[in-house]
Design a protein around this motif. Structure first.
Motif, PDB file in Angstrom:
ATOM      1  N   PHE A 202       0.915  -1.049  -0.074  1.00 27.63           N
ATOM      2  CA  PHE A 202       0.116   0.026   0.042  1.00 27.63           C
ATOM      3  C   PHE A 202       0.708   1.237   0.031  1.00 27.63           C
ATOM      4  CE2 PHE A 202      -2.706  -3.286   1.786  1.00 27.63           C
ATOM      5  CZ  PHE A 202      -3.896  -2.797   1.283  1.00 27.63           C
ATOM      6  N   ALA A 203       0.220   2.165  -0.667  1.00 28.35           N
ATOM      7  CA  ALA A 203       0.918   3.653  -0.244  1.00 28.35           C
ATOM      8  C   ALA A 203       0.257   4.383   0.611  1.00 28.35           C
ATOM      9  CB  ALA A 203       0.947   4.363  -1.732  1.00 28.35           C
ATOM     10  N   VAL A 204       0.573   4.871   1.478  1.00 30.33           N
ATOM     11  CA  VAL A 204       0.128   5.727   2.610  1.00 30.33           C
ATOM     12  C   VAL A 204      -0.173   7.207   2.131  1.00 30.33           C
ATOM     13  CG1 VAL A 204       0.217   6.601   5.025  1.00 30.33           C
ATOM     14  CG2 VAL A 204       0.852   4.391   4.402  1.00 30.33           C
ATOM     15  N   VAL A 205      -1.434   7.804   2.059  1.00 37.11           N
ATOM     16  CA  VAL A 205      -1.536   9.160   1.648  1.00 37.11           C
ATOM     17  C   VAL A 205      -2.095   9.951   2.843  1.00 37.11           C
ATOM     18  CG1 VAL A 205      -2.435   8.128  -0.747  1.00 37.11           C
ATOM     19  CG2 VAL A 205      -3.973   8.570   1.105  1.00 37.11           C
ATOM     20  N   ALA A 206      -2.410   9.398   3.929  1.00 39.83           N
ATOM     21  CA  ALA A 206      -2.535  10.055   5.305  1.00 39.83           C
ATOM     22  C   ALA A 206      -2.313   9.458   6.504  1.00 39.83           C
ATOM     23  CB  ALA A 206      -3.879  10.852   5.068  1.00 39.83           C
ATOM     24  N   GLU A 207      -1.849   9.893   7.458  1.00 39.63           N
ATOM     25  CA  GLU A 207      -1.809   9.190   8.747  1.00 39.63           C
ATOM     26  C   GLU A 207      -1.707  10.342   9.741  1.00 39.63           C
ATOM     27  OE1 GLU A 207       2.885   8.230   9.472  1.00 39.63           O
ATOM     28  OE2 GLU A 207       2.632   8.253   7.395  1.00 39.63           O
ATOM     29  N   GLY A 208      -1.991   9.491  10.947  1.00 33.86           N
ATOM     30  CA  GLY A 208      -1.966  10.427  12.168  1.00 33.86           C
ATOM     31  C   GLY A 208      -2.257   9.741  13.328  1.00 33.86           C
ATOM     32  N   ASP A 209      -2.205  10.410  14.781  1.00 34.76           N
ATOM     33  CA  ASP A 209      -2.811   9.755  15.994  1.00 34.76           C
ATOM     34  C   ASP A 209      -4.099  10.201  16.126  1.00 34.76           C
ATOM     35  OD1 ASP A 209      -0.187   8.277  16.158  1.00 34.76           O
ATOM     36  OD2 ASP A 209       0.547  10.147  17.149  1.00 34.76           O
ATOM     37  N   ILE A 210      -4.712   9.569  16.566  1.00 36.78           N
ATOM     38  CA  ILE A 210      -6.487   9.937  17.062  1.00 36.78           C
ATOM     39  C   ILE A 210      -6.749   9.179  18.299  1.00 36.78           C
ATOM     40  CG2 ILE A 210      -7.045  10.785  14.794  1.00 36.78           C
ATOM     41  CD1 ILE A 210      -8.388   8.010  14.491  1.00 36.78           C
ATOM     42  N   PRO A 211      -7.548   9.719  19.198  1.00 38.46           N
ATOM     43  CA  PRO A 211      -7.965   9.001  20.006  1.00 38.46           C
ATOM     44  C   PRO A 211      -9.029   7.955  19.915  1.00 38.46           C
ATOM     45  CG  PRO A 211      -9.036  11.248  20.406  1.00 38.46           C
ATOM     46  CD  PRO A 211      -7.845  10.966  19.278  1.00 38.46           C
ATOM     47  N   LEU A 212      -9.146   6.765  20.593  1.00 37.79           N
ATOM     48  CA  LEU A 212     -10.427   6.006  20.454  1.00 37.79           C
ATOM     49  C   LEU A 212     -11.334   6.283  21.652  1.00 37.79           C
ATOM     50  CD1 LEU A 212     -11.870   3.539  19.401  1.00 37.79           C
ATOM     51  CD2 LEU A 212     -10.529   1.971  20.973  1.00 37.79           C
ATOM     52  N   ARG A 225     -10.259   7.400  27.100  1.00 35.41           N
ATOM     53  CA  ARG A 225      -9.750   7.570  25.660  1.00 35.41           C
ATOM     54  C   ARG A 225      -8.360   6.895  25.368  1.00 35.41           C
ATOM     55  NH1 ARG A 225     -11.350  13.968  24.598  1.00 35.41           N
ATOM     56  NH2 ARG A 225     -13.405  13.752  25.116  1.00 35.41           N
ATOM     57  N   LEU A 226      -8.329   6.171  24.379  1.00 32.03           N
ATOM     58  CA  LEU A 226      -7.101   5.298  24.271  1.00 32.03           C
ATOM     59  C   LEU A 226      -6.328   5.793  23.173  1.00 32.03           C
ATOM     60  CD1 LEU A 226      -8.485   1.620  24.298  1.00 32.03           C
ATOM     61  CD2 LEU A 226      -7.491   3.075  26.313  1.00 32.03           C
ATOM     62  N   PRO A 227      -4.899   5.966  23.174  1.00 32.02           N
ATOM     63  CA  PRO A 227      -4.093   6.506  22.174  1.00 32.02           C
ATOM     64  C   PRO A 227      -4.102   5.514  20.975  1.00 32.02           C
ATOM     65  CG  PRO A 227      -2.703   5.603  23.903  1.00 32.02           C
ATOM     66  CD  PRO A 227      -4.243   5.422  24.487  1.00 32.02           C
ATOM     67  N   THR A 228      -4.356   5.897  19.797  1.00 34.67           N
ATOM     68  CA  THR A 228      -4.545   5.111  18.650  1.00 34.67           C
ATOM     69  C   THR A 228      -4.109   5.846  17.511  1.00 34.67           C
ATOM     70  OG1 THR A 228      -6.890   5.511  18.295  1.00 34.67           O
ATOM     71  CG2 THR A 228      -6.320   3.477  19.552  1.00 34.67           C
TER      72      THR A 228
END
Length: 242
Positions: A202-212, A225-228
């Motif tokens: 795969f080619a990653v076009v966007a990424e980041g950290d968000i809370p669950l 809230r969990l770090p994901t």
């Protein structure tokens, strides 16, 4: 995790919304995710929600895409979703993406699709993750994208630290008993989730950290809230792989 274990989980879980740890409201989950992937997903393509569970997020996604298919390994989850979260353009199927034939059949039926997958890959051993990602590549074809929101080793570390304090978190503890949830303690790995996709074509076009956003609360009433992390990816053509 086996089909039997997930069927048992969904059969014994109370049917009301929010009973599962991850079953937060669509306003906190699917709607927030839409803002992350809407600019990459071709809006005319069908969307497959892989691991749809009780269908709450799937039903919300059906408001933004012309045709949505929610698939899950557990027949009990599919039955619950069909009963409680219907939509005119939404279909639920019992399907296993660890079987390559499933992806091939879905692609033959729907053509290229976008894929939404939340909290599924981290449950699988590493070889099985590659198998599922290969199936997702089949589903995407040339024009689809995948959005994946996953627990990482950083999540496991966070949970281990939390459990070590003796805090009462009954929903999380129940998942530990049932599936070993959060059992691994490991340091966070930089770009762990993007690397997983890149290693599997795969080619990653966007990424980041968000809370669950979970449905669990700390004893003082604060929401847990969990770090994901998340990625948005497209499949790389074979000639790009070489």
């Amino acid at each position: 995790m086996t089909e039997t274990a997930w069927n048992e989980f969904w059969t014994t879980l109370p049917p009301e919304p929010g009973a599962a740890l991850w079953d937060s409201s669509p306003e906190l989950t699917a709607e927030r995710h839409l803002s992350l992937f809407r600019g990459y997903f071709e809006p005319s393509l069908p969307l497959v929600d892989a691991g749809c569970g009780n269908g709450r997020q799937t039903q919300r996604l059906a408001r933004d895409f012309p045709r949505v298919v929610g698939i899950d390994l557990a027949e009990a989850a599919v039955a619950l979703a069909s009963r409680t979260c219907p939509a005119p353009n939404l279909t639920y199927r019992c399907a296993d993406l660890l079987d390559r034939r499933t992806a091939t059949a879905l692609h033959a039926e729907f053509g290229d699709v976008n894929v939404y997958v939340r909290g599924v890959l981290h449950q699988l051993p590493m070889p099985a993750r590659g198998v599922m990602l290969a199936a997702i590549r089949v589903l995407l074809g040339d024009s689809g994208h995948v959005f994946a929101h996953e627990l990482t080793d950083r999540t496991a570390w966070f949970l281990q630290e939390l459990f070590a304090t003796g805090v009462s978190l009954p929903k999380a503890a129940g998942l530990v008993t049932h599936f070993g949830f959060g059992a691994r303690a490991a340091p966070a790995q930089t770009r762990e989730l993007p690397h997983l996709f890149e290693r599997n074509g795969f080619a990653v076009v966007a990424e980041g950290d968000i809370p669950l956003y979970t449905t669990e609360e700390h004893p003082d009433g604060r929401p847990l809230r969990l770090p994901t992390s998340y990625v948005v990816c497209r499949a790389v053509a074979e000639k790009e792989d070489s």
